[in-house]
Design an enzyme around this catalytic site. Structure first.
Site, short mmCIF file in Angstrom:
data_model
loop_
_atom_site.label_atom_id
_atom_site.label_comp_id
_atom_site.label_asym_id
_atom_site.label_seq_id
_atom_site.Cartn_x
_atom_site.Cartn_y
_atom_site.Cartn_z
N TYR A 1 -1.32 0.48 11.03
CA TYR A 1 -1.60 -0.08 9.45
C TYR A 1 -0.41 0.27 8.99
O TYR A 1 0.13 -0.82 7.91
CB TYR A 1 -2.96 0.24 9.15
CG TYR A 1 -3.10 -0.30 7.65
CD1 TYR A 1 -3.42 -1.40 7.14
CD2 TYR A 1 -2.99 0.91 6.56
CE1 TYR A 1 -3.81 -1.76 5.92
CE2 TYR A 1 -3.21 0.33 5.41
CZ TYR A 1 -3.55 -1.01 4.95
OH TYR A 1 -3.81 -1.27 3.77
N SER B 1 0.91 -0.98 0.04
CA SER B 1 -0.10 -0.03 -0.20
C SER B 1 0.87 1.23 -0.07
O SER B 1 2.13 1.22 0.59
CB SER B 1 -0.79 0.07 1.24
OG SER B 1 -1.58 1.26 1.33
#
Length: 251
Positions: A154, A141
């Site tokens: 995260y 990501s």
């Protein structure tokens, strides 16, 4: 054996991106969906059969159970033959505010999004090396490119995964096995439901299409794909932002 002739295995068989990509890879191939509650995947099975898969099988898989990962892979290859393409698409977003106050929740995010990936990617790399062929798709990501205060738990897990997968891709060079690292931006889907989309957002279908194109380019590609592509120069520039500004940026 070419990657395109082996089974397509989706680790995280409910992932929207994983299923979209499996649908693009399905024609003429066996697809294996590995997920928890694998008996509840009838809709996904039918969709992939409609996409051209010759057969679709569901197997029980809990990514967080590190001791069972290799036996699940053993069962898949024993039942369905050599693996052609593995789509590693499991993961959780978690809740940042909860993680800041609850160490157990913070660790659960990092365990699923980093530790479980390290384990299964190591198993896969060893297996496909012995096989002498295959391709692995890993979803990182842009959240891991430079970790933001707004989602640092995260983001830190994705940063670790990005580094691990990049190094593993280099380690696999010359082995006949290819690893494709995908760095999407904000993806509008179930995982982000209720959140305001970030700039340069994409859909699961757009991420899957970009990934499929990169796989088709094969070894002529870079081994990395940003979705959308404009995020590569954007995040190059973002690395230069002063930290006082960076920490105030939203998710």
């Amino acid at each position: 054996m070419s990657a395109a002739s082996g089974a397509v295995v989706v680790l995280g068989g409910r992932s929207e991106i994983g299923l979209e990509l499996a649908g693009l890879l399905a024609p003429g191939r066996v697809v294996v969906l590995a997920a928890r509650r694998s008996g509840d995947l009838d809709h996904e099975r039918v969709s992939l059969l409609d996409s051209g898969a010759t057969a679709v099988h569901a197997v029980e898989f809990d990514a967080d159970d590190l001791t069972a990962q290799e036996s699940v892979l053993d069962g898949i290859t024993a039942a369905h033959g050599p693996i052609g393409t593995v789509v590693v698409s499991f993961g959780i977003l978690g809740d940042q505010s909860t993680a800041e106050a609850d160490a157990e929740h913070a660790v659960s995010i990092v365990h699923t999004d980093y530790v479980a990936h390290v384990a299964v990617l190591t198993h896969l790399a060893n297996r496909l090396r012995r096989q002498g062929s295959g391709e692995i798709v890993v979803f990182s990501s842009v959240a891991g490119v430079r970790v933001r205060r707004a989602n640092y738990v995260y983001g830190s897990a994705k940063a670790g995964l990005d580094g691990f997968a990049s190094g593993l891709a280099d380690a696999l060079a010359g082995s006949g096995v290819r690893l494709l690292l995908v760095r999407p931006g904000f993806v509008v889907g179930r995982m982000t439901e209720g959140m305001s989309p970030a700039p340069f957002s994409s859909t699961p279908a757009q991420v899957a299409n970009a990934t499929a194109r990169a796989l088709r380019r094969g070894r002529g590609g870079s081994g990395e794909v940003w979705v959308p592509g404009v995020l590569r120069p954007v995040f190059f520039a973002m690395r230069l932002l002063p930290r006082a500004i960076w920490r105030r940026l939203p998710r």
